[in-house]
Write a protein that holds these residues in place. Structure first.
Motif, PDB file in Angstrom:
ATOM      1  N   GLY A  85       1.191  -1.707   0.029  1.00 60.33           N
ATOM      2  CA  GLY A  85       0.218  -0.011   0.500  1.00 60.33           C
ATOM      3  C   GLY A  85       0.835   1.328  -0.021  1.00 60.33           C
ATOM      4  N   ASN A  86       0.207   2.376   1.046  1.00 57.10           N
ATOM      5  CA  ASN A  86       1.694   3.353   1.091  1.00 57.10           C
ATOM      6  C   ASN A  86       2.224   3.478   2.019  1.00 57.10           C
ATOM      7  OD1 ASN A  86       1.590   6.053   1.978  1.00 57.10           O
ATOM      8  ND2 ASN A  86       1.451   6.052  -0.511  1.00 57.10           N
ATOM      9  N   SER A  87       4.222   3.304   1.749  1.00 55.67           N
ATOM     10  CA  SER A  87       4.491   3.443   2.374  1.00 55.67           C
ATOM     11  C   SER A  87       4.751   4.536   3.911  1.00 55.67           C
ATOM     12  CB  SER A  87       6.105   3.390   1.836  1.00 55.67           C
ATOM     13  OG  SER A  87       5.565   1.617   1.475  1.00 55.67           O
ATOM     14  N   SER A 117       5.700  -5.206  -1.433  1.00 52.59           N
ATOM     15  CA  SER A 117       5.523  -4.225  -1.472  1.00 52.59           C
ATOM     16  C   SER A 117       5.996  -3.031  -0.385  1.00 52.59           C
ATOM     17  CB  SER A 117       4.376  -3.319  -2.559  1.00 52.59           C
ATOM     18  OG  SER A 117       4.108  -1.823  -2.317  1.00 52.59           O
ATOM     19  N   ALA A 118       5.261  -2.282   0.137  1.00 52.86           N
ATOM     20  CA  ALA A 118       5.346  -0.941   1.458  1.00 52.86           C
ATOM     21  C   ALA A 118       6.438  -1.948   2.364  1.00 52.86           C
ATOM     22  CB  ALA A 118       4.307  -0.852   1.452  1.00 52.86           C
ATOM     23  N   GLY A 119       5.608  -3.624   2.488  1.00 54.28           N
ATOM     24  CA  GLY A 119       6.194  -4.444   3.450  1.00 54.28           C
ATOM     25  C   GLY A 119       7.193  -4.757   3.327  1.00 54.28           C
ATOM     26  N   THR A 120       7.620  -5.170   2.509  1.00 57.88           N
ATOM     27  CA  THR A 120       8.847  -4.867   2.219  1.00 57.88           C
ATOM     28  C   THR A 120      10.292  -3.487   2.227  1.00 57.88           C
ATOM     29  OG1 THR A 120       8.942  -6.624   0.716  1.00 57.88           O
ATOM     30  CG2 THR A 120      10.910  -5.287   0.430  1.00 57.88           C
ATOM     31  N   ASN A 121       9.493  -2.388   1.952  1.00 56.03           N
ATOM     32  CA  ASN A 121       9.715  -1.643   2.410  1.00 56.03           C
ATOM     33  C   ASN A 121      10.183  -1.178   4.090  1.00 56.03           C
ATOM     34  OD1 ASN A 121      10.032  -0.389  -0.841  1.00 56.03           O
ATOM     35  ND2 ASN A 121       8.251   0.301  -0.171  1.00 56.03           N
ATOM     36  N   LEU A 122       9.664  -1.272   4.502  1.00 51.61           N
ATOM     37  CA  LEU A 122       9.579  -1.648   6.105  1.00 51.61           C
ATOM     38  C   LEU A 122      10.985  -2.515   6.839  1.00 51.61           C
ATOM     39  CD1 LEU A 122       7.952   0.217   7.789  1.00 51.61           C
ATOM     40  CD2 LEU A 122       6.538  -2.193   8.547  1.00 51.61           C
ATOM     41  N   ALA A 123      11.045  -3.296   6.056  1.00 47.19           N
ATOM     42  CA  ALA A 123      12.171  -3.984   5.944  1.00 47.19           C
ATOM     43  C   ALA A 123      13.617  -3.519   6.212  1.00 47.19           C
ATOM     44  CB  ALA A 123      12.187  -5.836   5.647  1.00 47.19           C
ATOM     45  N   CYS A 124      13.596  -2.871   5.410  1.00 52.40           N
ATOM     46  CA  CYS A 124      15.085  -2.098   5.056  1.00 52.40           C
ATOM     47  C   CYS A 124      15.344  -1.209   6.302  1.00 52.40           C
ATOM     48  CB  CYS A 124      14.592  -1.156   3.736  1.00 52.40           C
ATOM     49  SG  CYS A 124      14.549  -2.112   1.943  1.00 52.40           S
ATOM     50  N   THR A 130      11.271   4.171  -1.611  1.00 52.74           N
ATOM     51  CA  THR A 130       9.909   3.833  -2.006  1.00 52.74           C
ATOM     52  C   THR A 130       9.138   4.476  -2.956  1.00 52.74           C
ATOM     53  OG1 THR A 130       7.582   3.386  -1.824  1.00 52.74           O
ATOM     54  CG2 THR A 130       9.323   5.341  -0.313  1.00 52.74           C
ATOM     55  N   ASN A 131       8.466   3.984  -4.265  1.00 54.06           N
ATOM     56  CA  ASN A 131       7.922   4.929  -5.435  1.00 54.06           C
ATOM     57  C   ASN A 131       6.994   5.853  -5.006  1.00 54.06           C
ATOM     58  OD1 ASN A 131       9.024   2.742  -6.692  1.00 54.06           O
ATOM     59  ND2 ASN A 131       8.248   1.818  -6.693  1.00 54.06           N
ATOM     60  N   ASP A 132       6.447   5.426  -3.464  1.00 55.75           N
ATOM     61  CA  ASP A 132       4.941   6.089  -3.100  1.00 55.75           C
ATOM     62  C   ASP A 132       5.053   7.289  -2.938  1.00 55.75           C
ATOM     63  OD1 ASP A 132       3.512   3.787  -2.936  1.00 55.75           O
ATOM     64  OD2 ASP A 132       4.939   3.777  -0.523  1.00 55.75           O
TER      65      ASP A 132
END
Length: 240
Positions: A85-87, A117-124, A130-132
């Motif tokens: 969704g939205n990061s 997606s956003a959940g993957t970004n959160l692991a970083c 993010t693209n958001d």
């Protein structure tokens, strides 16, 4: 740590998470998965469609928003999945609810972590790649830091012959690298990473692109062992 980091949850023309069912089964086995739905506004509906997709893989999923204390539930969880969704919205909710420390504690204690997606970004280390659109102020960009590199999910090349004059995805990642000396992995849709103490960092599904400061982008085929490429300290710019 045992992580599954998906570029996306839905491939064109396929049911949600169909491309990663085997990977989800391998990661979660018979554990009940606590789902973090805060990247979208409608938590109940999001949990419902994700639970249906997990059921197709033979897995049980429960939305963490249904707990009186989501942070306490996550801190003691055996398995976590953070939806896309939205990061920025996801990170703001995670900060306000105290979920970052809770998820870190669970993962360090052996819980399995999956994200799309956003959940993957959160692991970083941060959500800076993010693209958001920043639809909310998240109170800072620092995220979970479960890995030491950045990911750009849904990575897409510039289309030959396009007349679009905005920056390409590669140009935006290049701008990030001008300010931060941190590897960035462009994960194309349909690709994912498995990160674990035994297998290190491996790429599955589709190929990806690795960006580093001072180097040309490097294509990486599915099946690549990225453990050596995606290790070492991350160096971000300092806040003004």
């Amino acid at each position: 740590m045992d992580l599954l980091l998906l570029s996306n949850s839905t491939n064109h023309g396929e049911p949600r998470l169909a491309h990663a069912r085997d990977a989800l089964r391998e990661l979660y086995d018979d554990r009940e998965v606590l789902f973090v739905p805060y990247a979208l506004a409608d938590h109940e509906s999001y949990t419902g469609v994700t639970a249906e997709a997990f059921a197709e893989a033979g897995l049980r999923l429960r939305g963490v928003h249904s707990f009186a204390d989501p942070a306490a539930a996550l801190a003691s969880a055996e398995a976590v999945f953070v939806g896309g969704g939205n990061s920025f919205r996801l990170l703001r909710a995670a900060r306000r609810l105290g979920l970052l420390d809770a998820i870190r504690a669970a993962v360090r204690g052996g819980a399995r972590y999956g994200g799309a997606s956003a959940g993957t970004n959160l692991a970083c280390p941060t959500i800076r790649t993010t693209n958001d659109m920043p639809i909310v102020e998240p109170g800072g960009f620092d995220a979970l830091g479960l890995v030491v590199f950045q990911i750009n999910a849904h990575y897409l090349e510039h289309s030959p012959g396009s007349t679009h004059m905005g920056e390409t995805r590669a140009e935006r990642i290049g701008e990030f690298l001008e300010e931060n000396d941190v590897p960035v992995l462009g994960l194309r849709e349909g690709s994912w990473l498995r990160v674990g103490p035994q297998e290190g960092v491996h790429l599955y599904g589709r190929d990806a692109v690795l960006f580093r400061r001072g180097a040309d982008p490097r294509e990486l085929p599915a099946g690549s062992d990225l453990s050596a490429d995606l290790s070492g300290p991350a160096r971000f710019d300092e806040p003004a």
